[in-house]
Motif scaffolding. Structure first.
Motif: not given
Length: 152
Positions: A81-110
């Motif tokens: 959602f524009p203006p594409y700014e984080w509504d919260f903050g986030a911190e790794a409480f432990s080591p984290v592994r994740a899948y990362e998705f580029d927002g503009s690529s996903v919006r284009a797919l949608c």
């Protein structure tokens, strides 16, 4: 979080199959800030392992933890959602592994596949509702604790 609020579980397999090629594997060390409230939001993550704490800034130096996230959980919706700014903050409480998705690529797919976009939006909306409720509860609890101790 329940299975109902885990984004990939909510999507039909065909949509997951279209979305996953856009993912890349990333990791965050324990205690690292993943993003800050108000900064530019251009991606999102699905947590594979570890724990992330969402927080909200309550003063220049203080953050209030509002929701712990774990494996299978969506981290970040502000890329949608524009203006594409984080509504919260986030911190790794432990080591984290994740899948990362580029927002503009996903919006284009949608845009190319509107049915996928609608399914994704419904899933994200359910996660948002859960997170906003959790934040509200934590903020009310913090306010009540300060009133009881005479700070407010």
């Amino acid at each position: 979080m329940t299975d109902r609020t885990r984004l990939l579980n909510r999507l039909p397999r065909a949509y997951r199959d279209r979305l996953m090629p856009l993912a890349r594997e990333v990791s965050f060390p324990q205690d690292s800030r993943i993003f800050e409230e108000g900064d530019r939001a251009d991606c999102f993550w699905i947590i594979r392992t570890g724990t992330v704490t969402l927080d909200v800034r309550v003063s220049d130096r203080a953050r209030l933890p509002v929701d712990p996230l774990g494996p299978g959980d969506l981290l970040g919706w502000s890329w949608l959602f524009p203006p594409y700014e984080w509504d919260f903050g986030a911190e790794a409480f432990s080591p984290v592994r994740a899948y990362e998705f580029d927002g503009s690529s996903v919006r284009a797919l949608c845009d190319i596949e509107p049915a996928l976009g609608v399914a994704l939006l419904h899933g994200v909306a359910e996660v948002m509702a859960h997170r906003l409720k959790a934040a509200r509860v934590k903020l009310v609890e913090a306010h009540q604790a300060h009133r009881i101790t005479g700070y407010v």
